[in-house]
Design a protein around this motif. Structure first.
Motif, mmCIF file in Angstrom:
data_model
loop_
_atom_site.group_PDB
_atom_site.id
_atom_site.type_symbol
_atom_site.label_atom_id
_atom_site.label_comp_id
_atom_site.label_asym_id
_atom_site.label_seq_id
_atom_site.Cartn_x
_atom_site.Cartn_y
_atom_site.Cartn_z
ATOM 1 N N MET A 1 0.728 -1.390 -0.187
ATOM 2 C CA MET A 1 -0.520 0.146 -0.046
ATOM 3 C C MET A 1 0.970 1.157 -0.143
ATOM 4 S SD MET A 1 -3.195 0.529 2.585
ATOM 5 C CE MET A 1 -3.230 -0.540 2.817
ATOM 6 N N LYS A 2 1.023 2.406 -0.794
ATOM 7 C CA LYS A 2 1.298 3.452 -0.922
ATOM 8 C C LYS A 2 0.630 4.431 0.168
ATOM 9 C CE LYS A 2 2.181 2.962 -5.735
ATOM 10 N NZ LYS A 2 3.095 2.207 -5.679
ATOM 11 N N THR A 3 1.938 5.653 0.411
ATOM 12 C CA THR A 3 1.815 5.304 1.791
ATOM 13 C C THR A 3 0.606 7.182 1.420
ATOM 14 O OG1 THR A 3 2.965 7.587 0.823
ATOM 15 C CG2 THR A 3 4.052 6.077 2.413
ATOM 16 N N LEU A 4 0.383 7.338 0.250
ATOM 17 C CA LEU A 4 -0.960 8.275 0.228
ATOM 18 C C LEU A 4 -2.241 7.444 0.483
ATOM 19 C CD1 LEU A 4 -2.742 10.779 -0.218
ATOM 20 C CD2 LEU A 4 -2.679 9.870 -2.775
ATOM 21 N N GLN A 5 -2.409 5.698 0.135
ATOM 22 C CA GLN A 5 -3.542 5.130 0.489
ATOM 23 C C GLN A 5 -3.333 4.718 2.389
ATOM 24 O OE1 GLN A 5 -2.498 1.895 -2.183
ATOM 25 N NE2 GLN A 5 -4.019 2.867 -3.148
ATOM 26 N N GLN A 6 -2.415 4.765 2.654
ATOM 27 C CA GLN A 6 -1.770 4.213 4.083
ATOM 28 C C GLN A 6 -2.706 5.514 4.931
ATOM 29 O OE1 GLN A 6 2.122 3.463 3.692
ATOM 30 N NE2 GLN A 6 1.911 1.088 4.437
ATOM 31 N N SER A 7 -1.812 6.805 4.846
ATOM 32 C CA SER A 7 -2.791 8.418 5.564
ATOM 33 C C SER A 7 -3.748 7.714 5.188
ATOM 34 C CB SER A 7 -1.718 9.317 4.444
ATOM 35 O OG SER A 7 -0.857 9.019 4.701
ATOM 36 N N ARG A 8 -4.267 8.362 4.350
ATOM 37 C CA ARG A 8 -6.300 7.895 3.781
ATOM 38 C C ARG A 8 -6.740 6.790 4.536
ATOM 39 N NH1 ARG A 8 -6.681 8.909 -2.397
ATOM 40 N NH2 ARG A 8 -6.435 11.463 -2.712
ATOM 41 N N ALA A 9 -6.222 5.809 5.239
ATOM 42 C CA ALA A 9 -6.949 4.780 5.587
ATOM 43 C C ALA A 9 -6.602 5.745 6.961
ATOM 44 C CB ALA A 9 -6.036 3.267 5.185
ATOM 45 N N ILE A 10 -5.148 5.735 7.653
ATOM 46 C CA ILE A 10 -5.125 6.192 8.597
ATOM 47 C C ILE A 10 -6.504 7.292 9.761
ATOM 48 C CG2 ILE A 10 -3.947 7.941 10.848
ATOM 49 C CD1 ILE A 10 -1.754 6.140 9.497
ATOM 50 N N ILE A 11 -6.396 8.023 8.423
ATOM 51 C CA ILE A 11 -7.247 9.126 7.847
ATOM 52 C C ILE A 11 -8.747 8.757 8.537
ATOM 53 C CG2 ILE A 11 -8.812 11.111 7.318
ATOM 54 C CD1 ILE A 11 -5.832 11.450 6.378
#
Length: 155
Positions: A1-11
């Motif tokens: 998973m790319k960091t943008l997708q990970q950030s979205r999942a965290i958010i």
């Protein structure tokens, strides 16, 4: 998973945490102000979130003195934590992510403490509380995976 997708999942997970914590605050305030209030999460005598959310452990984790300005509902601490996690998730810097990782570890440690109180002191099941424990565990997992990705990206 790319960091943008990970950030979205965290958010997204942290937003869910804000929603659950806000509901917990509503239940706590309603139960304290309206005698006989029955919340949606009050399923039985031993599965009552309003009983748990009005217990002596529902403010300041049961360890902050009653006279202290820090003795506020635990769900307010949770809401602040989730909002801060949302803010931090917008950065793709390893130092910021490690701060998130530390905060997630602290939230999971507090979840273990509160789960102990729930099970062995209050002898209750609080669906709202248990939901936050799962959210905190999921946040830890997501932040850890983002940390791994940022470390690999740095190499």
């Amino acid at each position: 998973m790319k960091t943008l997708q990970q950030s979205r999942a965290i958010i997204a997970t942290a937003i869910l945490g804000v929603i659950v914590s806000t509901y917990a605050l509503y239940v706590e305030m309603a139960a304290e102000s309206k005698p006989g209030y029955k919340a949606l999460c009050d399923i039985s005598e031993y599965a009552s979130c309003s009983r748990v959310l009005t217990s002596e452990y529902s403010k300041g984790f049961g360890i902050i003195p009653k006279e202290s300005a820090l003795e506020v509902p635990n769900c307010i601490y949770g809401t602040l934590f989730y909002c801060f996690m949302i803010f931090l998730a917008t950065f793709d810097h390893i130092g910021v992510n490690r701060l998130q990782l530390l905060l997630s570890l602290v939230s999971c440690a507090s979840s273990v403490y509160l789960a102990y109180l729930l099970a062995f002191v209050l002898h209750d099941i609080c669906l709202v509380c248990i939901s936050t424990y799962f959210i905190n565990g999921l946040l830890l997992w997501l932040v850890y995976n983002k940390n791994k990705q940022l470390v690999e990206k740095k190499k």
